[in-house]
Each structure stands twice: as C-alpha cells, then as structure tokens.
Design a protein around this motif. Structure first.
Motif, mmCIF file in Angstrom:
data_model
loop_
_atom_site.group_PDB
_atom_site.id
_atom_site.type_symbol
_atom_site.label_atom_id
_atom_site.label_comp_id
_atom_site.label_asym_id
_atom_site.label_seq_id
_atom_site.Cartn_x
_atom_site.Cartn_y
_atom_site.Cartn_z
ATOM 1 N N ARG A 51 1.269 3.603 -3.649
ATOM 2 C CA ARG A 51 0.512 4.818 -3.318
ATOM 3 C C ARG A 51 0.540 5.745 -4.532
ATOM 4 O O ARG A 51 1.601 5.991 -5.111
ATOM 5 C CB ARG A 51 1.186 5.477 -2.119
ATOM 6 N N ASN A 68 -10.976 10.968 10.338
ATOM 7 C CA ASN A 68 -11.882 9.863 10.009
ATOM 8 C C ASN A 68 -13.315 10.241 10.352
ATOM 9 O O ASN A 68 -14.261 9.759 9.752
ATOM 10 C CB ASN A 68 -11.535 8.603 10.810
ATOM 11 N N GLY A 72 -8.458 4.585 5.008
ATOM 12 C CA GLY A 72 -8.013 3.909 3.788
ATOM 13 C C GLY A 72 -8.698 4.348 2.516
ATOM 14 O O GLY A 72 -8.697 3.623 1.525
ATOM 15 N N PHE A 88 0.837 -1.207 0.000
ATOM 16 C CA PHE A 88 0.000 0.000 0.000
ATOM 17 C C PHE A 88 0.873 1.258 0.000
ATOM 18 O O PHE A 88 0.435 2.332 -0.411
ATOM 19 C CB PHE A 88 -1.018 -0.007 1.160
ATOM 20 N N GLU A 119 -8.116 6.982 -7.295
ATOM 21 C CA GLU A 119 -9.381 6.453 -7.806
ATOM 22 C C GLU A 119 -10.581 7.019 -7.045
ATOM 23 O O GLU A 119 -10.520 7.188 -5.817
ATOM 24 C CB GLU A 119 -9.421 4.922 -7.634
ATOM 25 N N LYS A 144 -7.089 9.883 2.078
ATOM 26 C CA LYS A 144 -6.942 11.274 2.558
ATOM 27 C C LYS A 144 -5.470 11.721 2.507
ATOM 28 O O LYS A 144 -5.137 12.735 1.913
ATOM 29 C CB LYS A 144 -7.491 11.396 3.994
ATOM 30 N N THR A 145 -4.607 10.926 3.134
ATOM 31 C CA THR A 145 -3.180 11.281 3.145
ATOM 32 C C THR A 145 -2.624 11.237 1.725
ATOM 33 O O THR A 145 -1.859 12.109 1.310
ATOM 34 C CB THR A 145 -2.411 10.293 4.049
ATOM 35 N N THR A 146 -3.034 10.214 0.988
ATOM 36 C CA THR A 146 -2.550 10.039 -0.379
ATOM 37 C C THR A 146 -2.880 11.258 -1.238
ATOM 38 O O THR A 146 -2.044 11.750 -1.995
ATOM 39 C CB THR A 146 -3.232 8.795 -1.007
HETATM 40 N N1 LIG Z 1 -8.541 6.581 -3.840
HETATM 41 C C1 LIG Z 1 -7.437 5.792 -3.876
HETATM 42 N N2 LIG Z 1 -6.882 5.444 -5.065
HETATM 43 C C2 LIG Z 1 -5.798 4.643 -5.112
HETATM 44 N N3 LIG Z 1 -5.189 4.128 -3.999
HETATM 45 C C3 LIG Z 1 -5.707 4.444 -2.805
HETATM 46 C C4 LIG Z 1 -6.835 5.294 -2.684
HETATM 47 N N4 LIG Z 1 -7.130 5.438 -1.388
HETATM 48 C C5 LIG Z 1 -6.230 4.735 -0.722
HETATM 49 N N5 LIG Z 1 -5.374 4.125 -1.555
HETATM 50 C C6 LIG Z 1 -4.295 3.204 -1.149
HETATM 51 O O1 LIG Z 1 -4.479 2.933 0.225
HETATM 52 C C7 LIG Z 1 -3.342 3.368 0.993
HETATM 53 C C8 LIG Z 1 -3.824 4.050 2.245
HETATM 54 O O2 LIG Z 1 -4.435 5.283 1.925
HETATM 55 P P1 LIG Z 1 -4.327 6.584 2.828
HETATM 56 O O3 LIG Z 1 -3.246 6.435 3.860
HETATM 57 O O4 LIG Z 1 -4.272 7.771 1.952
HETATM 58 O O5 LIG Z 1 -5.734 6.514 3.542
HETATM 59 P P2 LIG Z 1 -6.345 7.493 4.594
HETATM 60 O O6 LIG Z 1 -7.718 7.819 4.113
HETATM 61 O O7 LIG Z 1 -5.420 8.631 4.861
HETATM 62 O O8 LIG Z 1 -6.461 6.511 5.839
HETATM 63 P P3 LIG Z 1 -6.288 6.808 7.413
HETATM 64 O O9 LIG Z 1 -7.472 7.612 7.817
HETATM 65 O O10 LIG Z 1 -6.286 5.447 8.011
HETATM 66 O O11 LIG Z 1 -4.958 7.526 7.558
HETATM 67 C C9 LIG Z 1 -2.552 4.280 0.073
HETATM 68 O O12 LIG Z 1 -1.177 4.154 0.336
HETATM 69 C C10 LIG Z 1 -2.899 3.788 -1.301
HETATM 70 O O13 LIG Z 1 -2.014 2.744 -1.675
#
Ligand SMILES: Nc1ncnc2c1ncn2[C@@H]1O[C@H](COP(=O)(O)OP(=O)(O)OP(=O)(O)O)[C@@H](O)[C@H]1O
Length: 426
Positions: free
Chosen positions: A11, A141, A52, A7, A19, A55-57
């Motif tokens: 990223r 979240n 997941g 993951f 997506e 958000k961070t991505t």
């Molecule tokens: N919309 C997306 N498109 C493609 N890959 C994604 C997407 N969302 C998440 N991912 C994948 O899932 C992983 C985790 O996403 P991310 O850390 O951005 O989630 P988050 O919403 O910030 O979660 P958290 O609230 O747990 O921090 C990313 O490293 C990426 O590989």
C-alpha cells in the motif's frame, strides 16, 4: 514468503506513490492547505470512487505526508462514532492541527450504512462534521446513493478514477520486482485487463498466481480465472478445501462456493470431524473455523476488508489443519459428507417458522411496530391469551421463538449480499 497480503504490504505510504489520481490528490492537498491557513471552506471531503482505486490509501497517505495522526473508523460502526465525536470536538491544547499531535479523521464506506437499521448514523456523522475541529475524510463507492444526499451537501466531493491499464501494470510490475517474481508482460497485461480498474483485485490475483508458480504468465492467469468463474456446490466446496494441495486451491474453493459464508462455516464444522481422523487435525480445523467466525462477525459490522481473512481461514486454514499433508506421502481421502445438522433442523421446523412469521406480520401491522419486536416482546405473552383471527398452527407457534433463527439467518443473507460483491474482489 510472508503471509501478509500484498495489497496491504505494498500500500503506498505517500501520496507521491499513489498512481493515476493526480486531480484528486491536488484537490485534497489544497483542501488540507485551506485547513492549515485556518479557513477551510469545507470541513469534510467525500472521496467517491469504485472499489480498489485507492480511497482509503489516499487518506492514509495524506495523513502520513502531513504528519497527522489518522483516526480511522468504518462509518457503520455507530458505537465508535461516539468516541470519534469526542476526539473530534476536543481541542488539542498541546499541539497544533498539523505536525505531531495533529489529527485527520477518516470515516470509511459511508454508503455501507444501512439507514433503515441505523437511522441515527447519518445525522450522527453530520453532527461530527459540524462540531469537528479537525479535517474529516469520508469515502464511498457510490456517493450518489439517495441516502447520502445530506452528506453530499455537507462535504466537498472528490471523484477518484478507475485505474487504467498502464497504472495497474506499473503497480503490478513494482510488486513483482520487490517479490522477485518473474513476470511476463502478457501475464501482467491479462491481470490488468481482468481487474477492471480495481487495484486490490489485480494485486490479489497476482499474489494467487505468483505464490504458487513464482512466475506470472498469461496461461496461468487465465487458468486461475477459469477456476474462479465457476461456483461450487457445497459438496464440491468441501472436496475443494479438504483435498487442496496448495494454499490457492483451498482459497479458490472457499471463494467460489455458491453457499453463503455463514452456511459454509456450518458445512465445514459438520464435516471437519468426518474428514480428519487425527484429533490434532480436528482441533486445528475447528480453531481455524472459530477464528473465521470472529472475522466474519467483524466484517459484517462493515469492515469488509476482513472477509479476505475469513476465506484464508475457511479455505487454507482448514485444508492445512491436516498436518500429514505437509509431508510428501499425503493422499486425499474420500469421505461421505453430511448436511449441517442446523440445516436439517431448520427444514424440519420450516412450517412452524412460516406460521410464526405470518402471524407476527399480522400483529405488527395492527400494532404499528416491526414483526421482530412482535416476536421478542409480544408473542411470549400470547400463549396465555385466546387469540382470534389466527390459524391453529399460528396459535401453536406463538408460544415459542423458533422463528427468530430464520429471521436472523435471512438478515445474515441480506447482509452478505454486499459482502458477495466484496468477495468477488478478494
Ligand atoms: N491509486 C493506487 N496506486 C497504488 N496502489 C493502489 C492504488 N489504489 C489502490 N491501490 C492498492 O489497492 C489496495 C486497495 O486500495 P484501497 O483500500 O485504498 O481502495 P478503496 O478505493 O478504498 O477500496 P474500497 O472502496 O473497497 O475500500 C491498496 O492497499 C493498494 O495496495
């Protein structure tokens, strides 16, 4: 195969690769454009969405697309907030807001702030937002948490959607292709169904199956879920880890234990020298555990993504400290495991710790301070005083600080409640 978690490895690097979050991406872009034009209505945005979903991505991809330096911190790390405040206020003389030298500030997981324990955190963030000369992204979240009311007012809230089955499948298929893993559409579909819109969970599950079998079928996915669904008692956990033949078996044992993380570290520490006969194996086992302990401390400061490494180290790290396992002749050895000495000591001193707790609560009530403060600041002096209204046991324990360990342990448990939620996802 690389050890990097997929993951992280996959990223998205640009918003165009993210997506299923079209609306959010558009809103974010026009917010950033308003900064470029020098007239931002909001200095900060609050990205709200379940774990997941990206958000961070998205924040990282936005910084890359606009060629900005991303200053990232977990919102509950109040020590770093001062650094961020300084950087946010400092006008960048040699460069503009965008292009080389431009900055975007990311304060991750604002709902992870414990407003009871760290009352200054939210006002501190509001202050940073007000003074900042750079755009700020906050993530949560659950942005509707009552403690975030002021942050909601001070920012523009942008909601992210749970990922649907189709985008999840697309993400998984892309990874299968890049890793040259044979992926049966039904297997991928099963993972997408089980992930409930959490891409990190989906990718982790894909990796767990694919790393062992190099293919992903519906049966393999269901088998993994069956194993994950059951929690293991401490003895089953130890056997699951020490007897694991594969990386994933040890990891599943560590992640499905009913024992909380700190206690599991103690169980493993007590039993590594019992299980391993070779001193080199013992050394490597303790080495993995000490690293796990460092990651655990850091993840409790709010960097929950690091928990994943805690499991890698407590599970496979310990399991494969036994080098003979790497040869073909290894056989699991049955050993009689022991309770951690710490647990035994704690149960022996339970009565006096309870007495200390009730006594300190009485004093705390009368003196309007926390029972923790009573234990550290008042109790040491009380053994010199005649204390009325306390039982003999309470008076006896006033002079020592045995109770502190319990409180820390209890606090640890409280802190790990949030982590347990995260663990489900890893
Ligand atoms: N919309 C997306 N498109 C493609 N890959 C994604 C997407 N969302 C998440 N991912 C994948 O899932 C992983 C985790 O996403 P991310 O850390 O951005 O989630 P988050 O919403 O910030 O979660 P958290 O609230 O747990 O921090 C990313 O490293 C990426 O590989």
């Amino acid at each position: 195969m690389s050890n990097l978690q997929w993951f992280i490895k996959y990223r998205p690097k640009s918003l165009s690769e993210v997506e299923n979050q079209e609306e959010a991406k558009e809103e974010l872009k026009s917010w950033i454009e308003s900064w470029i034009q020098g007239k931002p209505k909001y200095k900060a945005v609050l990205l709200n969405g379940p774990p997941g979903v990206g958000k961070t991505t998205i924040a990282e991809a936005l910084a890359r697309d606009y060629n900005m330096e991303l200053l990232e911190m977990n919102a509950s790390d109040s020590r770093r907030l001062n650094d961020i405040r300084e950087i946010a206020e400092r006008a960048s003389t040699s460069s503009s807001l965008f292009g080389k030298g431009g900055r975007l500030i990311l304060l991750d997981e604002v709902d992870g702030i414990n407003s009871r324990q760290d009352a200054g955190a939210i006002p501190g963030i509001l202050d940073v937002i007000e003074r900042s000369r750079f755009p700020i992204i906050l993530t949560a979240n659950n942005a509707w948490d009552p403690s975030l009311r002021e942050l909601r007012t001070a920012t523009k809230m942008i909601d992210l959607q749970r990922l649907g089955k189709i985008p999840l499948k697309k993400i998984l298929e892309r990874i299968c292709k890049a890793e040259k893993v044979i992926c049966d559409p039904k297997g991928i579909g099963a993972i997408a169904d089980l992930s409930e819109g959490d891409a990190r969970y989906a990718i982790n599950m894909l990796q767990s199956v694919a790393e062992v079998y190099r293919k992903v079928t519906e049966d393999l996915v269901k088998d993994l879920v069956r194993k994950k669904d059951r929690t293991l008692d401490p003895f089953e956990t130890l056997r699951g880890i020490f007897w694991a033949k594969y990386f994933w078996q040890a990891r599943v044992a560590a992640t499905t234990s009913e024992v909380d993380y700190e206690l599991l570290l103690r169980w493993l520490s007590e039993n590594v020298p019992i299980q391993f006969d070779d001193m080199g194996d013992v050394f490597r086992g303790f080495d993995a555990l000490s690293r796990a302990s460092v990651f655990l401390k850091r993840s409790k400061l709010g960097d929950w993504d690091l928990l994943s490494y805690v499991f890698d180290l407590m599970g496979p790290g310990v399991a494969f400290a036994e080098y003979s396992k790497l040869g073909g002749q290894w056989k699991a050895k049955w050993k009689k495991y022991q309770f951690p000495t710490y647990v035994q000591q704690m149960s022996k001193s339970k009565d006096s710790r309870d007495a200390l707790k009730t006594a300190s609560e009485k004093i705390a009530k009368a003196t309007h301070c926390s029972s923790d403060k009573v234990i550290t600041d008042y109790v040491p002096f009380m053994k010199f005083m005649k204390v009325e209204g306390f039982s003999p046991e309470e008076i006896k324990v006033m002079g020592n600080l045995e109770g502190r360990e319990t409180d820390e342990h209890e606090e640890g448990k409280e802190r790990t409640t949030r982590a347990r939620r995260t663990r489900k996802r890893t």
